[in-house]
Design a protein around this motif. Structure first.
Motif, short mmCIF file in Angstrom:
data_model
loop_
_atom_site.label_atom_id
_atom_site.label_comp_id
_atom_site.label_asym_id
_atom_site.label_seq_id
_atom_site.Cartn_x
_atom_site.Cartn_y
_atom_site.Cartn_z
N LEU A 14 0.83 -1.21 0.00
CA LEU A 14 0.00 0.00 0.00
C LEU A 14 0.86 1.26 0.00
N LYS A 15 0.32 2.31 -0.64
CA LYS A 15 0.97 3.62 -0.65
C LYS A 15 -0.10 4.67 -0.88
N LYS A 18 -3.46 3.59 -1.95
CA LYS A 18 -3.45 2.88 -3.23
C LYS A 18 -2.75 1.54 -3.03
N ILE A 19 -3.10 0.58 -3.88
CA ILE A 19 -2.54 -0.76 -3.80
C ILE A 19 -1.75 -1.07 -5.06
N LEU A 20 -0.60 -1.70 -4.89
CA LEU A 20 0.24 -2.07 -6.02
C LEU A 20 -0.26 -3.38 -6.63
N LEU A 21 -0.58 -3.35 -7.90
CA LEU A 21 -1.05 -4.53 -8.62
C LEU A 21 -0.14 -4.81 -9.81
N THR A 22 -0.17 -6.05 -10.28
CA THR A 22 0.61 -6.42 -11.46
C THR A 22 -0.33 -6.90 -12.56
N LEU A 23 0.06 -6.65 -13.79
CA LEU A 23 -0.68 -7.13 -14.95
C LEU A 23 -0.17 -8.53 -15.26
N ASP A 84 -3.01 -13.80 1.54
CA ASP A 84 -2.50 -12.47 1.22
C ASP A 84 -2.04 -11.77 2.49
N TYR A 85 -0.82 -11.25 2.42
CA TYR A 85 -0.19 -10.58 3.56
C TYR A 85 0.13 -9.13 3.24
N ILE A 86 0.03 -8.27 4.26
CA ILE A 86 0.50 -6.90 4.14
C ILE A 86 2.03 -6.97 4.05
N CYS A 87 2.61 -6.25 3.08
CA CYS A 87 4.07 -6.24 2.89
C CYS A 87 4.56 -4.80 2.84
N ILE A 88 5.75 -4.61 3.38
CA ILE A 88 6.39 -3.30 3.36
C ILE A 88 7.66 -3.40 2.52
N PRO A 89 7.78 -2.60 1.45
CA PRO A 89 9.02 -2.62 0.66
C PRO A 89 10.20 -2.15 1.50
N VAL A 90 11.32 -2.87 1.42
CA VAL A 90 12.50 -2.49 2.19
C VAL A 90 13.71 -2.21 1.29
N ASN A 91 13.66 -2.67 0.05
CA ASN A 91 14.80 -2.48 -0.84
C ASN A 91 14.37 -2.73 -2.28
N GLY A 92 14.88 -1.90 -3.19
CA GLY A 92 14.62 -2.10 -4.61
C GLY A 92 13.64 -1.09 -5.17
N ASP A 93 13.66 -0.99 -6.48
CA ASP A 93 12.72 -0.15 -7.22
C ASP A 93 11.79 -1.07 -8.01
N ILE A 94 10.54 -0.68 -8.12
CA ILE A 94 9.56 -1.51 -8.82
C ILE A 94 9.96 -1.67 -10.28
N LYS A 95 10.17 -2.92 -10.67
CA LYS A 95 10.52 -3.24 -12.05
C LYS A 95 9.88 -4.58 -12.38
N PRO A 96 8.82 -4.61 -13.21
CA PRO A 96 8.13 -5.87 -13.50
C PRO A 96 9.07 -6.91 -14.11
N GLY A 97 8.85 -8.15 -13.72
CA GLY A 97 9.63 -9.25 -14.25
C GLY A 97 8.84 -10.53 -14.12
N SER A 98 9.43 -11.66 -14.44
CA SER A 98 8.79 -12.97 -14.32
C SER A 98 7.46 -12.96 -15.07
N ASP A 99 6.35 -13.22 -14.38
CA ASP A 99 5.06 -13.29 -15.07
C ASP A 99 4.26 -11.99 -14.97
N ALA A 100 4.90 -10.90 -14.54
CA ALA A 100 4.22 -9.60 -14.47
C ALA A 100 4.62 -8.76 -15.68
N TYR A 105 0.11 1.36 -9.21
CA TYR A 105 -0.73 1.57 -8.03
C TYR A 105 -2.14 1.93 -8.49
N PHE A 106 -3.13 1.36 -7.80
CA PHE A 106 -4.54 1.59 -8.09
C PHE A 106 -5.23 2.14 -6.85
N ASP A 107 -6.14 3.08 -7.05
CA ASP A 107 -6.98 3.60 -5.98
C ASP A 107 -7.89 2.47 -5.52
N MET A 108 -7.83 2.14 -4.24
CA MET A 108 -8.61 1.00 -3.74
C MET A 108 -10.12 1.23 -3.79
#
Length: 140
Positions: A14-15, A18-23, A84-100, A105-108
């Motif tokens: 969350l930010k 808003k919630i972070l989602l992947t395509l 589903d768990y609440i997660c807090i980013p601690v390191n890294g910049d958002i960069k889609p990979g793997s199956d994303a 971020y989407f307005d909840m």
């Protein structure tokens, strides 16, 4: 064909309400936005699996916090149990990979039809609950 339920994990990041989602690149719900996560591997804890999945999909390291809820998605062809768990980013910049394919971020309060049905239902119930939620989506 797998004939038993599969356990999966998802990360609620969350930010600013808003919630972070992947395509999603793959089925189920290919080309729909969803909570990032995936299936556990053999001998992997829920927390370790979630950290691995978030890193693979978003290039983020996260701290796993509280359980937000459980979803059961049951069809004629598969049965997922998703924690589903609440997660807090601690390191890294958002960069889609793997199956994303993408991440955003989407307005909840205003999720559209491009977000998969189970994610919309989960977020709607999560917003209005003070304890972990449980949803069941049966499509068969």
């Amino acid at each position: 064909m797998v004939r038993y339920p599969r356990v999966a994990v998802g990360g609620i990041i969350l930010k600013d309400n808003k919630i972070l989602l992947t395509l999603r690149r793959d089925e189920p719900d290919r080309y729909k936005w969803a909570i990032p996560g995936g299936k556990l591997e053999l001998n992997e804890t829920l927390e370790d699996g979630l950290k691995r999945e978030i890193n693979e999909e978003l290039s983020l390291d996260v701290e796993v916090r509280d359980l937000a809820g459980i979803s059961e998605i049951i069809t004629e062809y598969f049965h997922y149990i998703i924690l589903d768990y609440i997660c807090i980013p601690v390191n890294g910049d958002i960069k889609p990979g793997s199956d994303a394919l993408k991440a955003a971020y989407f307005d909840m309060q205003d999720l559209g039809d491009s977000v998969n049905k189970s994610t919309r239902e989960f977020i709607s119930k999560m917003i209005n609950s003070v304890k972990p939620i449980h949803i069941i989506e049966k499509r068969c």
